[in-house]
Design an enzyme around this catalytic site. Structure first.
Site, PDB file in Angstrom:
ATOM      1  N   LYS A  44       0.857  -1.193   0.000  1.00  0.00           N
ATOM      2  CA  LYS A  44       0.000   0.000   0.000  1.00  0.00           C
ATOM      3  C   LYS A  44       0.888   1.236   0.000  1.00  0.00           C
ATOM      4  O   LYS A  44       1.913   1.280   0.690  1.00  0.00           O
ATOM      5  CB  LYS A  44      -0.882   0.003   1.250  1.00  0.00           C
ATOM      6  CG  LYS A  44      -1.595   1.322   1.521  1.00  0.00           C
ATOM      7  CD  LYS A  44      -2.628   1.670   0.462  1.00  0.00           C
ATOM      8  CE  LYS A  44      -3.238   3.061   0.722  1.00  0.00           C
ATOM      9  NZ  LYS A  44      -4.163   3.455  -0.389  1.00  0.00           N
ATOM     10  N   MET A  70     -10.290   6.422  -0.231  1.00  0.00           N
ATOM     11  CA  MET A  70      -9.733   5.837   0.993  1.00  0.00           C
ATOM     12  C   MET A  70      -9.017   6.886   1.838  1.00  0.00           C
ATOM     13  O   MET A  70      -9.056   6.849   3.060  1.00  0.00           O
ATOM     14  CB  MET A  70      -8.768   4.705   0.661  1.00  0.00           C
ATOM     15  CG  MET A  70      -9.311   3.623  -0.263  1.00  0.00           C
ATOM     16  SD  MET A  70     -10.820   2.875   0.367  1.00  0.00           S
ATOM     17  CE  MET A  70     -10.116   1.835   1.641  1.00  0.00           C
ATOM     18  N   CYS A 128      -2.282  10.185  -6.154  1.00  0.00           N
ATOM     19  CA  CYS A 128      -3.382   9.885  -5.249  1.00  0.00           C
ATOM     20  C   CYS A 128      -4.414  11.007  -5.351  1.00  0.00           C
ATOM     21  O   CYS A 128      -4.090  12.179  -5.123  1.00  0.00           O
ATOM     22  CB  CYS A 128      -2.919   9.760  -3.803  1.00  0.00           C
ATOM     23  SG  CYS A 128      -4.299   9.420  -2.687  1.00  0.00           S
ATOM     24  N   ASN A 130      -7.209  11.394  -3.533  1.00  0.00           N
ATOM     25  CA  ASN A 130      -8.219  11.397  -2.463  1.00  0.00           C
ATOM     26  C   ASN A 130      -7.801  12.028  -1.143  1.00  0.00           C
ATOM     27  O   ASN A 130      -8.484  11.843  -0.142  1.00  0.00           O
ATOM     28  CB  ASN A 130      -8.656   9.948  -2.199  1.00  0.00           C
ATOM     29  CG  ASN A 130      -9.288   9.337  -3.419  1.00  0.00           C
ATOM     30  OD1 ASN A 130      -9.998  10.007  -4.176  1.00  0.00           O
ATOM     31  ND2 ASN A 130      -8.990   8.072  -3.651  1.00  0.00           N
ATOM     32  N   ASN A 192      -3.481   5.236 -12.452  1.00  0.00           N
ATOM     33  CA  ASN A 192      -4.187   5.276 -11.182  1.00  0.00           C
ATOM     34  C   ASN A 192      -5.667   5.445 -11.485  1.00  0.00           C
ATOM     35  O   ASN A 192      -6.070   5.542 -12.657  1.00  0.00           O
ATOM     36  CB  ASN A 192      -3.662   6.446 -10.332  1.00  0.00           C
ATOM     37  CG  ASN A 192      -3.767   6.181  -8.846  1.00  0.00           C
ATOM     38  OD1 ASN A 192      -4.785   5.714  -8.379  1.00  0.00           O
ATOM     39  ND2 ASN A 192      -2.696   6.466  -8.116  1.00  0.00           N
ATOM     40  N   SER A 193      -6.513   5.464 -10.455  1.00  0.00           N
ATOM     41  CA  SER A 193      -7.956   5.628 -10.707  1.00  0.00           C
ATOM     42  C   SER A 193      -8.220   6.954 -11.426  1.00  0.00           C
ATOM     43  O   SER A 193      -7.405   7.880 -11.367  1.00  0.00           O
ATOM     44  CB  SER A 193      -8.705   5.611  -9.375  1.00  0.00           C
ATOM     45  OG  SER A 193      -8.133   6.552  -8.492  1.00  0.00           O
ATOM     46  N   GLY A 220     -11.971  -0.258 -12.658  1.00  0.00           N
ATOM     47  CA  GLY A 220     -12.780  -1.322 -13.230  1.00  0.00           C
ATOM     48  C   GLY A 220     -13.111  -1.093 -14.696  1.00  0.00           C
ATOM     49  O   GLY A 220     -12.387  -0.398 -15.410  1.00  0.00           O
ATOM     50  N   THR A 270      -9.489  -3.211  -8.929  1.00  0.00           N
ATOM     51  CA  THR A 270     -10.879  -3.477  -8.576  1.00  0.00           C
ATOM     52  C   THR A 270     -11.238  -4.963  -8.615  1.00  0.00           C
ATOM     53  O   THR A 270     -11.859  -5.495  -7.684  1.00  0.00           O
ATOM     54  CB  THR A 270     -11.811  -2.685  -9.512  1.00  0.00           C
ATOM     55  OG1 THR A 270     -11.570  -1.271  -9.331  1.00  0.00           O
ATOM     56  CG2 THR A 270     -13.273  -2.975  -9.219  1.00  0.00           C
TER      57      THR A 270
HETATM   58  O1  LIG Z   1      -7.428   6.977  -1.450  1.00  0.00           O
HETATM   59  C1  LIG Z   1      -6.361   6.296  -1.575  1.00  0.00           C
HETATM   60  O2  LIG Z   1      -5.714   5.810  -0.631  1.00  0.00           O
HETATM   61  C2  LIG Z   1      -5.923   6.100  -2.983  1.00  0.00           C
HETATM   62  N1  LIG Z   1      -6.902   5.756  -3.874  1.00  0.00           N
HETATM   63  C3  LIG Z   1      -6.635   5.637  -5.208  1.00  0.00           C
HETATM   64  O3  LIG Z   1      -7.524   5.313  -6.020  1.00  0.00           O
HETATM   65  N2  LIG Z   1      -5.379   5.836  -5.660  1.00  0.00           N
HETATM   66  C4  LIG Z   1      -4.353   6.173  -4.821  1.00  0.00           C
HETATM   67  O4  LIG Z   1      -3.202   6.338  -5.288  1.00  0.00           O
HETATM   68  C5  LIG Z   1      -4.635   6.291  -3.427  1.00  0.00           C
HETATM   69  I1  LIG Z   1      -3.090   6.750  -2.144  1.00  0.00           I
END
Ligand SMILES: O=C(O)c1[nH]c(=O)[nH]c(=O)c1I
Length: 309
Positions: A44, A70, A128, A130, A192-193, A220, A270
């Site tokens: 992580k 998250m 990231c 979020n 990444n997302s 996804g 996902t």
């Molecule tokens: O919210 C998160 O922990 C997170 N969530 C994501 O979808 N990508 C990321 O790189 C991270 I660091």
């Protein structure tokens, strides 16, 4: 079927691993990936100190994928460094994802990882979406340039970067030009997302996650074409680097698409979250059957062979 892959000068039994963030926060989860059919695995994203992350609910699965905010919950970098110290690298390669909240935090963590002198490979998370108040570094080109200049100098060994999706050719050009300034950036993980999407539940007439008024990163099925485009865009623009594909992988055919687009390894997010580590045996089986049917004898023969019309 020979599914072996390579990245840097490391051999992998197969190209599959988890996307950082999925099934990799705790030692028990990491051991599950270690003991799965994945060819490697990644921790992580970590910060200097432990983080609880955003309030729950912060993950939600839909028929087409997932949304998450998250908020970078993790056990702190020393927890993952301890795992990397105790780990037996003869089993399979291990990656460490690093996502400091500042340049200084990244430098401190990278110095400690460097000094530990372990075979673990660093993936620096620049994407990231979020952490409230922390815009994605890779969407601020000057900040990304400064981050890579400083981290390359501090770490002094090959590492990779986890990139957000881009949606404009000019942005592919500009981001690749920056990455190409740094030879120690040996691989690029796309994507990444897709950040700050919104999933709505019509029964409740509500968002489905609590943080940020329901805004979160999606993965996804929603993201597969965007992921493939980003893999191929950086594969074309960064011939001295390798690309790791991530995004929308649920079947062996999706793995094959990422390989064609130029991916050396392929991460699963996902679908792993929803199916568990058993997915890696299924994906390897599906990939091997597809290669067999098409007459390939290795995945190296597929890598980057995408045809245009
Ligand atoms: O919210 C998160 O922990 C997170 N969530 C994501 O979808 N990508 C990321 O790189 C991270 I660091």
């Amino acid at each position: 079927m020979d599914l072996s892959a390579s990245l840097l000068d490391i051999r992998f039994a197969n190209p599959l691993l988890n996307a950082s963030g999925v099934w990799c926060r705790y030692n028990e989860e990491l051991d599950g990936l270690r003991d799965s059919a994945a060819g490697s695995f990644i921790t992580k994203s970590c910060t200097l100190a432990t983080r609880a992350g955003n309030p729950e609910p912060r993950y939600y699965a839909t028929p087409l994928g997932s949304i998450n905010s998250m908020g970078l919950p993790n056990e702190g970098y020393t927890y993952y460094l301890d795992y990397a110290r105790a780990y037996d690298y003869a089993k399979k390669p291990l990656f460490m994802s690093v996502a400091g909240l500042s340049l200084e935090d990244n430098l401190a963590m990278l110095a400690a990882i460097r000094d530990a002198g372990l075979p673990a490979v660093v993936e620096l998370n620049l994407s990231c979406p979020n952490v409230p108040g922390k815009p994605q570094i890779a969407y601020d080109f000057a900040a990304m340039d400064r981050m890579l200049e400083a981290t390359s100098r501090e770490y002094g060994r090959p590492f990779g970067v986890k990139m957000p999706p881009y949606f404009d050719i000019a942005h592919f050009d500009e981001a690749a030009a920056i990455l190409n300034k740094y030879p120690l950036v040996a691989f690029i993980t796309c994507i990444n997302s897709i950040g700050n999407a919104l999933v709505i539940d019509i029964e409740q007439e509500s968002v489905v996650i609590k943080p940020k008024d329901g805004f979160g990163g999606i993965g996804g099925d929603y993201v597969l074409p965007t992921a493939l485009a980003n893999v191929n865009a950086f594969f074309r623009r960064c011939p001295q680097k390798q690309v790791i594909g991530c995004g929308g992988v649920k079947t062996g055919e999706h793995v094959f698409m990422h390989l064609l687009a130029g991916a050396s390894l392929v991460q699963v997010g996902t679908a792993l979250q929803e199916e568990g580590p058993g997915i890696f045996a299924r994906l390897n089986g599906e990939l091997a059957a597809l290669l067999e049917r098409k007459g390939y004898t290795s995945i190296e023969a597929v890598l980057g062979k995408l045809k245009t019309l």
